[in-house]
Scaffold this active site. Structure first.
Site, PDB file in Angstrom:
ATOM      1  N   TYR A 144       0.876  -1.122   0.032  1.00 17.28           N
ATOM      2  CA  TYR A 144      -0.032   0.060   0.061  1.00 17.28           C
ATOM      3  C   TYR A 144       1.016   1.193   0.053  1.00 17.28           C
ATOM      4  O   TYR A 144       0.371   2.191  -0.499  1.00 17.28           O
ATOM      5  CB  TYR A 144      -0.971   0.068   1.181  1.00 17.28           C
ATOM      6  N   LYS A 203       3.080 -15.364   2.770  1.00 25.06           N
ATOM      7  CA  LYS A 203       3.384 -16.294   1.491  1.00 25.06           C
ATOM      8  C   LYS A 203       4.889 -16.436   1.373  1.00 25.06           C
ATOM      9  O   LYS A 203       5.468 -16.248   0.366  1.00 25.06           O
ATOM     10  CB  LYS A 203       2.854 -15.393   0.260  1.00 25.06           C
ATOM     11  N   ASP A 235      -3.307 -18.439   0.842  1.00 19.85           N
ATOM     12  CA  ASP A 235      -4.293 -19.036  -0.223  1.00 19.85           C
ATOM     13  C   ASP A 235      -4.920 -20.046   0.991  1.00 19.85           C
ATOM     14  O   ASP A 235      -6.240 -20.112   0.488  1.00 19.85           O
ATOM     15  CB  ASP A 235      -3.349 -19.838  -1.251  1.00 19.85           C
ATOM     16  N   ASP A 259      -6.277  -7.106   4.116  1.00 21.73           N
ATOM     17  CA  ASP A 259      -7.590  -6.161   3.400  1.00 21.73           C
ATOM     18  C   ASP A 259      -8.563  -7.287   2.872  1.00 21.73           C
ATOM     19  O   ASP A 259      -9.741  -7.281   2.963  1.00 21.73           O
ATOM     20  CB  ASP A 259      -6.904  -5.293   2.430  1.00 21.73           C
ATOM     21  N   ASP A 263     -12.182  -8.827   4.745  1.00 25.89           N
ATOM     22  CA  ASP A 263     -13.598  -8.811   3.871  1.00 25.89           C
ATOM     23  C   ASP A 263     -14.239 -10.372   3.886  1.00 25.89           C
ATOM     24  O   ASP A 263     -15.611 -10.378   4.122  1.00 25.89           O
ATOM     25  CB  ASP A 263     -13.417  -8.614   2.245  1.00 25.89           C
TER      26      ASP A 263
HETATM   27  C1  IPM Z   1     -10.443  -1.203   3.923  1.00 25.05           C
HETATM   28  C2  IPM Z   1     -10.636  -0.637   2.446  1.00 25.05           C
HETATM   29  C3  IPM Z   1      -9.394   0.118   2.182  1.00 25.05           C
HETATM   30  C4  IPM Z   1      -8.151  -0.471   1.923  1.00 25.05           C
HETATM   31  C5  IPM Z   1      -9.782   1.090   0.791  1.00 25.05           C
HETATM   32  C6  IPM Z   1     -10.970   1.983   0.801  1.00 25.05           C
HETATM   33  C7  IPM Z   1      -8.328   2.059   0.356  1.00 25.05           C
HETATM   34  O1  IPM Z   1     -10.703  -1.563   1.344  1.00 25.05           O
HETATM   35  O2  IPM Z   1     -10.214  -0.302   4.664  1.00 25.05           O
HETATM   36  O3  IPM Z   1     -10.101  -2.418   4.075  1.00 25.05           O
HETATM   37  O4  IPM Z   1      -7.916  -1.238   1.045  1.00 25.05           O
HETATM   38  O5  IPM Z   1      -7.487  -0.363   3.007  1.00 25.05           O
HETATM   39 MG    MG Z   2     -10.552  -3.557   2.406  1.00 20.43          MG
END
Ligand code: IPM
Ligand code: MG
Length: 371
Positions: A144, A203, A235, A259, A263
């Site tokens: 990032y 990884k 993975d 990240d 999710d």
């Molecule tokens: C998160 C989001 C952010 C990230 C984006 C909006 C830049 O997906 O906080 O997980 O990738 O960190």
């Molecule tokens: Mg995210």
């Protein structure tokens, strides 16, 4: 930082942000009016709202106010309106800049299944019943924030045709041992407060930076003999999260892997509208925000679930303001409204009545004031 009269900076951001912020502020007001909470709060601009107002997604005034606050409560940023803005000015850059500007390297993302909402998970109920895991994501390093570039390398040949240029873009995944050790410690400390199991995800079979990651995590583990450490490749970790998520207690991982995995973990609970997160720096100062995004498609319609925002406030009270008593009250109020059957659209099952964003916030305040 003064914990007696703490200062909170509120950043409503974009999309559903202002609506859910309003509900969290009702809770703050109730805490101040009836529960002995002496905080003050101010508002700032971030994301698209800041871009519209002053042409940049993180104005200097916002960063200054954030540095001066004991904690920051943020809703969400972004929206299709800004898709064509230059990359450096897009709302997401505001979020990345405040993470970097405050040094918020430790991102705590709990994935907790509320028993009343078990049916909302896309996994079978027995796989997720009582799920309670925590992802500790490194937030200010890795790809990032690594070096990036786009260059024209050479003429580009496709069969008979020579194209005038071949463009190449690179992003760099780089981690120092210091950065790894610091986030590993956050992972071990978090595990110590929970079920004392830490899984480090990397990884290391392919990436040099992951080999260093694994070596350093193993070194740091010597200081935490009471915590059981395991390692997974990313993975496999993704697969294990959807195969048998209850095997995890705390996961520590890099910025990009965190990240993605967070999710997945959020979806396991079936209700991304319920999950808060905390991003902390070395001073314990933090930025608290729901895991969900700005949901521009439902903005302004009173459809959004304010509970992740309200639970983010609970995390703020617990971690930055050291008011576990108030955090517990807020979390109990949220559980009470769920037990009463209140559902916003995102967590309602077919045929179940749905309440508006503000009705949900009001119900939390009523529950808070009645215990
Ligand atoms: C998160 C989001 C952010 C990230 C984006 C909006 C830049 O997906 O906080 O997980 O990738 O960190
Ligand atoms: Mg995210």
């Amino acid at each position: 930082m003064s914990q007696q009269n703490p200062k909170i900076l509120i950043l409503p951001g974009d999309g559903i942000g202002p609506e859910i912020t309003k509900e969290a502020e009702k809770v703050l007001q109730a805490l101040r009016a009836r529960h002995g909470f002496a905080a003050t709060w101010t508002h700032g601009l971030i994301g698209g709202a800041a871009y519209d107002d002053c042409g940049e997604p993180l104005p200097a005034a916002t960063l200054e106010a954030a540095r001066d606050a004991d904690a920051v409560l943020m809703a969400a940023v972004g929206g299709p309106k800004y898709d064509l803005a230059p990359r450096e000015l897009r709302p997401e850059r505001g979020l990345l800049a405040i993470r970097a500007g405050l040094g918020l390297y430790a991102n705590l993302r709990p994935a907790l299944l509320f028993p009343q909402l078990a049916a909302a998970s896309s996994l079978k109920a027995e796989l997720v019943a009582d799920l309670d895991l925590l992802i500790v994501r490194e937030l200010t390093g890795g790809i990032y924030f690594g070096k990036r570039e786009s260059v024209v390398e050479a003429d580009y040949q496709v069969g008979e045709i020579t194209l005038p240029s071949a463009r190449v873009s690179r992003d760099t995944e780089a981690y120092s041992d210091f950065e790894i050790a610091r986030i590993a410690k956050s992972g071990f400390e978090a595990a110590r407060l929970r079920n004392k199991r830490l899984c480090s995800v990397d990884k290391a079979n392919v990436l040099e930076s992951s080999q260093l990651w694994r070596e350093v995590v193993i070194e740091v583990a010597k200081e935490y003999p009471d915590v059981e450490l395991s390692h997974l490749y990313v993975d496999n970790a993704a697969m294990q999260l959807v195969r048998a998520p209850k095997q995890f207690d705390v996961i520590v991982t890099s910025n990009l892997f965190g990240d993605i995995l967070s999710d997945i973990a959020a979806q396991l609970t079936g209700s991304i509208g319920m999950l808060p997160s905390a991003s902390l720096n070395e001073r314990g100062q933090g930025l608290y925000e729901p895991i969900h995004g700005s949901a521009p498609d439902i903005a302004g319609q009173q459809l959004a679930n304010p509970l992740a925002m309200i639970l983010s406030l609970a995390m703020l009270l617990r971690y930055s303001l050291k008011r576990a008593d108030l955090a517990d009250k807020v979390a109990a109020a949220v559980r009470a409204v769920l037990a009463d059957g209140l559902r916003t659209a995102d967590i309602a099952r077919a045929g179940e009545a749905r309440v508006s964003t503000s009705a949900m916030g009001d119900a939390v305040v009523t529950a808070l004031n009645s215990n």
